[in-house]
Scaffold this active site. Structure first.
Site, PDB file in Angstrom:
ATOM      1  N   HIS A   1     -10.841  -0.293 -17.900  1.00 30.06           N
ATOM      2  CA  HIS A   1      -9.774  -0.631 -16.954  1.00 30.06           C
ATOM      3  C   HIS A   1     -10.204  -0.449 -15.502  1.00 30.06           C
ATOM      4  CE1 HIS A   1      -6.437  -1.223 -19.865  1.00 30.06           C
ATOM      5  NE2 HIS A   1      -7.291  -0.554 -20.626  1.00 30.06           N
TER       6      HIS A   1
ATOM      7  N   ASP B   1     -10.303  -1.223  -6.837  1.00 30.35           N
ATOM      8  CA  ASP B   1      -9.337  -1.157  -7.937  1.00 30.35           C
ATOM      9  C   ASP B   1      -9.786  -2.107  -9.035  1.00 30.35           C
ATOM     10  OD1 ASP B   1      -7.012  -0.462  -9.262  1.00 30.35           O
ATOM     11  OD2 ASP B   1      -5.724  -0.800  -7.504  1.00 30.35           O
TER      12      ASP B   1
HETATM   13  C1  GDG Z   1      -5.744   1.392 -13.977  1.00 32.09           C
HETATM   14  C2  GDG Z   1      -6.740   0.748 -13.019  1.00 32.09           C
HETATM   15  C3  GDG Z   1      -5.814  -1.492 -13.596  1.00 32.09           C
HETATM   16  C4  GDG Z   1       3.858   2.900 -10.374  1.00 32.09           C
HETATM   17  N1  GDG Z   1       4.875   3.581  -9.887  1.00 32.09           N
HETATM   18  C5  GDG Z   1       5.850   3.573 -10.801  1.00 32.09           C
HETATM   19  C6  GDG Z   1       5.398   2.864 -11.898  1.00 32.09           C
HETATM   20  N2  GDG Z   1       4.178   2.455 -11.609  1.00 32.09           N
HETATM   21  C7  GDG Z   1       3.347   1.619 -12.481  1.00 32.09           C
HETATM   22  C8  GDG Z   1       3.231   0.233 -11.880  1.00 32.09           C
HETATM   23  C9  GDG Z   1       1.963  -0.272 -12.498  1.00 32.09           C
HETATM   24  C10 GDG Z   1       1.164   0.990 -12.738  1.00 32.09           C
HETATM   25  O1  GDG Z   1       2.028   2.098 -12.558  1.00 32.09           O
HETATM   26  C11 GDG Z   1       0.003   1.141 -11.768  1.00 32.09           C
HETATM   27  O2  GDG Z   1      -0.983   0.275 -12.221  1.00 32.09           O
HETATM   28  P1  GDG Z   1      -2.258  -0.163 -11.344  1.00 32.09           P
HETATM   29  O3  GDG Z   1      -2.884  -1.299 -12.008  1.00 32.09           O
HETATM   30  O4  GDG Z   1      -1.745  -0.487  -9.995  1.00 32.09           O
HETATM   31  O5  GDG Z   1      -3.190   1.102 -11.233  1.00 32.09           O
HETATM   32  P2  GDG Z   1      -3.797   2.321 -12.162  1.00 32.09           P
HETATM   33  O6  GDG Z   1      -2.747   3.240 -12.633  1.00 32.09           O
HETATM   34  O7  GDG Z   1      -4.853   2.931 -11.318  1.00 32.09           O
HETATM   35  O8  GDG Z   1      -4.442   1.590 -13.448  1.00 32.09           O
HETATM   36  C12 GDG Z   1      -6.166  -0.550 -12.461  1.00 32.09           C
HETATM   37  C13 GDG Z   1      -4.964  -0.796 -14.628  1.00 32.09           C
HETATM   38  O9  GDG Z   1      -5.546   0.426 -15.059  1.00 32.09           O
HETATM   39  C14 GDG Z   1      -4.767  -1.679 -15.853  1.00 32.09           C
HETATM   40  O10 GDG Z   1      -5.981  -2.062 -16.393  1.00 32.09           O
HETATM   41  O11 GDG Z   1      -5.076  -2.586 -13.056  1.00 32.09           O
HETATM   42  O12 GDG Z   1      -7.101  -1.156 -11.607  1.00 32.09           O
HETATM   43  O13 GDG Z   1      -7.055   1.640 -11.954  1.00 32.09           O
HETATM   44  O14 GDG Z   1       2.214  -0.906 -13.721  1.00 32.09           O
HETATM   45  O15 GDG Z   1       4.343  -0.500 -12.226  1.00 32.09           O
HETATM   46  N3  GDG Z   1       6.146   2.656 -12.986  1.00 32.09           N
HETATM   47  C15 GDG Z   1       7.380   3.180 -13.011  1.00 32.09           C
HETATM   48  N4  GDG Z   1       7.849   3.902 -11.973  1.00 32.09           N
HETATM   49  C16 GDG Z   1       7.136   4.116 -10.871  1.00 32.09           C
HETATM   50  O16 GDG Z   1       7.604   4.763  -9.950  1.00 32.09           O
HETATM   51  N5  GDG Z   1       8.144   2.999 -14.080  1.00 32.09           N
END
Ligand code: GDG
Length: 738
Positions: free
Chosen positions: A161, A368
């Site tokens: 990821h 990212d």
């Molecule tokens: C890793 C990789 C890759 C955030 N705040 C709340 C909340 N979130 C959820 C968002 C989103 C997720 O968290 C964050 O996902 P990201 O993709 O932005 O980042 P990472 O956590 O670092 O994920 C990344 C991912 O894996 C998938 O392969 O894209 O690059 O680093 O879904 O919605 N959800 C809720 N409340 C919040 O306050 N319910």
């Protein structure tokens, strides 16, 4: 098909000491939730907390089993060394190309290996032959090989990821070779972008010396596939929230709270890769430059607490809190603070409402893997909810930038340009906003996490498995069969390649002289009545003659161009009318490649030209070899030649000459009843693929790689086979004589 076993560091829920379950927040959890399949499924992962927190591990395990979850409990020491230590303080920064933030410790590395073993054991305990196992992310890089060694027939997939950095960065990791070897146990390895895949292949080549094609490589006779699978967001989850009868009320409440301000939304885990300090600097620059907009906009900064307790993260939180306070102090007015910092997670419905109501969304990580927030924002932007369509500002260092080309791309390190992008986004006319958003929405709604998972799993199912492959075969029964054939008066012939078949490759081909035991062994075999021996090589006559003349072995040189019957007399041509007019044009081309690629040279043979790149920089050599192959294939379309990519060589040879044609000729000339050929590379496949009528024929592949042979062995296995055959024939002769 068997069941699907998902394996990730965390389970999609975390369990409190009192047994209460809570959904976990993060990219992996939310994507996989959208990827829910109807299949029989088990999920293996850590339930959070430490072993010591739970009174009754058995009870937690039973409760989780009801929802298809299987826990891997970690002790306090393991959480420190594995999760906070090696995974998050060594691997995470290196994978994000932030080596200067990485810390290393031998103890962490040891614990990482032990904990990976634990995950593998829990999976093996639950897995049955035929199951698919899908392992996720950097915490579990060693699990694929550990599972393969478990001996069950599993289809093993791995998805990373995070980004995969360049080999120069990856090699900073203690344990780098073990990590790569750990991954290679998988049947299918998935990455978000082509760049990460490219970097991974380059690490394989530079760290382990393993060559690969874009989508596959061969290892111990099996195929490892690699692919690009950009993850999608949980479209179904957001869709459900937005169609919930309670959603309009949630939306109305947040709209009221905004009191007409233009919301600029930021959502991320509070992680240094997400570039929050740089983003705050850009907000500050914007507020400095555009006093007229200071009271108009509201920056909402939702930063979900992350990895609390890891020093880097704690100091980041303090820094952000201080900076937000300073900016609000400087640019706020009574009743208005330009930045609202919300250091907590929100229910999905609130998140959907924030996405829907924001006029601008800033996704500006320094690095990212993908970034799902960008996709979720775009999906939630709907005319029934917003007053004007929103604009996405997206870092060019997020994997998502490759797909979302109509976002405003920014370099997050360039504070001025990010400040300019904020202003440009705010001033963008509605028509342009709408056309950008709609074009991107079309794509990402079709590529949501369910589609992503489905594609990965069906590709995993399609990887050829062991039943489709030729496994290493014990060669003694073959020696016994051939000895029996000889005893029955059949004419048996062995055709053996030399380099890579009877002895190992070395850097300088002239150093590859036979060891002391080989010539006497060949002489001994060739002396048996009813057994003929051919050495079929790409080498020139002079090499073969200097080492193998006078042994009674027929020598075939230059890939089947000439031969020396039983190693004596004159060299003969298999085909005296071979056309080599094509050499002129091809030679110029290969020489040009040598000039441009240090460490390479052209070798001229009678019916072939060979470009060698063993001593070139491995990656540069491989890259040049691939371009040469493309060019030569086009050039060769109308020439009587074949182009072949071998062990660090590109060879162009006459179609009228091959080892296969030569062996076919000798089988007929000698009137063989039984023939066995053994070889290691693609030129040997021309003889391995023969099917001479009326001949009991066996092809043996020596070493790894694809083959049409029915048996596989290695150099030592083949040598032992020859020794066994000589011994059996000797014993037979002894019995006959006595
Ligand atoms: C890793 C990789 C890759 C955030 N705040 C709340 C909340 N979130 C959820 C968002 C989103 C997720 O968290 C964050 O996902 P990201 O993709 O932005 O980042 P990472 O956590 O670092 O994920 C990344 C991912 O894996 C998938 O392969 O894209 O690059 O680093 O879904 O919605 N959800 C809720 N409340 C919040 O306050 N319910």
């Amino acid at each position: 098909m068997g069941k699907l076993i998902m394996v990730s560091n965390r389970l999609p829920v975390s369990i409190a000491a009192d047994g209460a379950a809570r959904r976990t927040t993060g990219g992996l959890a939310s994507a996989l939730e959208g990827a829910n399949t109807d299949e029989d499924r088990l999920w293996v992962g850590w339930p959070g907390g430490t072993e010591e927190d739970f009174n009754d591990l058995e009870a937690v395990t039973m409760a989780l089993a009801e929802t298809g979850l299987k826990p891997v409990f970690l002790s306090r020491e393991e959480v420190d060394g594995f999760y906070e230590g090696y995974a998050n303080s060594s691997l995470w920064p290196v994978l994000h190309s932030m080596v200067e933030r990485a810390r290393f410790s031998r103890e962490w590395w040891d614990i990482y290996q032990e904990v990976n073993r634990r995950y593998a054991d829990v999976v093996l305990e639950a897995a049955d032959d035929g199951d698919q196992v899908w392992i996720h992310d950097y915490h579990l890089l060693l699990v694929p090989t550990m599972l393969r060694e478990g001996g069950k027939q599993l289809r093993i997939g791995f998805f990373l990821h995070t980004p995969f950095p360049t080999s120069e960065v990856f090699r900073a990791l203690p344990g780098r070779s073990t990590l790569l070897e750990g991954l290679l146990g998988a049947d299918l390895l998935g990455f978000h972008t082509y760049d990460y895949l490219r970097h991974f292949r380059s690490s394989l080549l530079r760290i382990l010396g393993i060559e690969s094609e874009t989508e596959r490589l061969w290892l111990d006779g099996r195929e490892v596939r690699m692919g690009v699978y950009p993850i999608g967001h949980n479209h179904t989850g957001f869709e459900k929230e937005m169609h919930d009868p309670g959603f309009p009320a949630v939306l109305a409440e947040h709209r009221r709270n905004l009191s007409g301000k233009r919301m600029i939304l930021n959502v991320e885990r509070l992680d240094y890769t997400k570039g929050v300090p740089e983003k705050l600097a850009a907000m500050k620059r914007f507020l400095e430059r555009h006093p007229d907009k200071r009271t108009e906009v509201l920056f909402v900064l939702i930063a979900v607490p992350s990895r609390q307790g890891v020093a880097e993260y704690d100091s980041l939180t303090e820094h952000v809190q201080r900076e937000v306070g300073a900016i609000n102090g400087e640019f706020g007015s009574i009743g208005h603070a330009p930045i609202q910092f919300l250091h907590r997670g929100f229910p999905l419905a609130d998140l959907a409402a924030f996405y829907a109501l924001s006029e601008v969304c800033m996704v500006t990580p320094l690095r990212d893997g993908m970034n799902l927030v960008a996709k979720e924002f775009l999906d939630c932007q709907r005319p029934e909810f917003y007053q004007r369509p929103g604009v996405l500002i997206l870092s060019e260092f997020a994997g998502a930038a490759q797909e979302l080309s109509l976002a405003l791309h920014v370099n997050p390190y360039d504070i001025d340009s990010v400040a300019d992008a904020i202003n440009r986004a705010l001033d963008m006319p509605d028509a342009e906003r709408l056309s950008r958003i709609e074009a991107m929405q079309g794509r990402l709604r079709k590529q949501h996490s369910g589609v992503w998972a489905g594609r990965f799993l069906s590709d995993l199912e399609a990887v050829p498995q062991s039943e489709d492959r030729v496994e290493i075969t014990e060669m003694l029964p073959m020696a016994q069969k051939l000895a029996a054939d000889v005893a029955e008066g059949k004419h048996v012939a062995l055709f053996l390649d030399y380099d890579g078949t009877l002895r190992d490759f070395v850097d300088v081909p002239d150093d590859a002289v036979p060891d002391g035991e080989l010539p006497p062994l060949l002489r001994r075999l060739a002396a048996f009545e009813g057994l003929s021996l051919g050495l079929v090589s790409g080498r020139p006559p002079v090499f073969l003659e200097s080492h193998f003349a006078g042994l009674g072995v027929t020598l075939v040189a230059e890939h089947g161009y000439r031969w020396l019957d039983e190693g004596k007399g004159d060299w003969l041509l298999f085909n005296p009318h071979v056309n080599t007019d094509w050499k002129h044009a091809i030679r110029d081309h290969l020489e040009q490649a040598s000039l441009l690629t240090p460490g390479t040279h052209v070798e001229e043979k009678q019916s072939a030209l060979v470009w060698h790149y063993r001593k070139a920089d491995p990656e540069f050599g491989q890259w040049r070899a691939r371009s040469l192959l493309d060019e030569l294939t086009v050039m060769a379309a109308n020439l009587p030649v074949t182009v072949h990519h071998g062990q660090k060589i590109v060879e162009v040879s006459s179609l009228q000459v091959s080892k296969g044609l030569a062996v076919d000729h000798l089988i007929r000339e000698w009137g063989c009843d039984v023939a066995l050929v053994a070889g290691d590379d693609q030129t040997d496949e021309t003889m391995i693929a023969l099917d001479p009528p009326g001949v009991d024929f066996t092809g043996v592949k020596v070493g790894k790689g694809p083959t049409r042979a029915t048996r596989r062995t290695d150099i030592a296995g083949l040598r032992k086979f020859l020794v066994d055959l000589a011994r059996l024939l000797d014993e037979q002769r002894g019995t006959q004589q006595s």
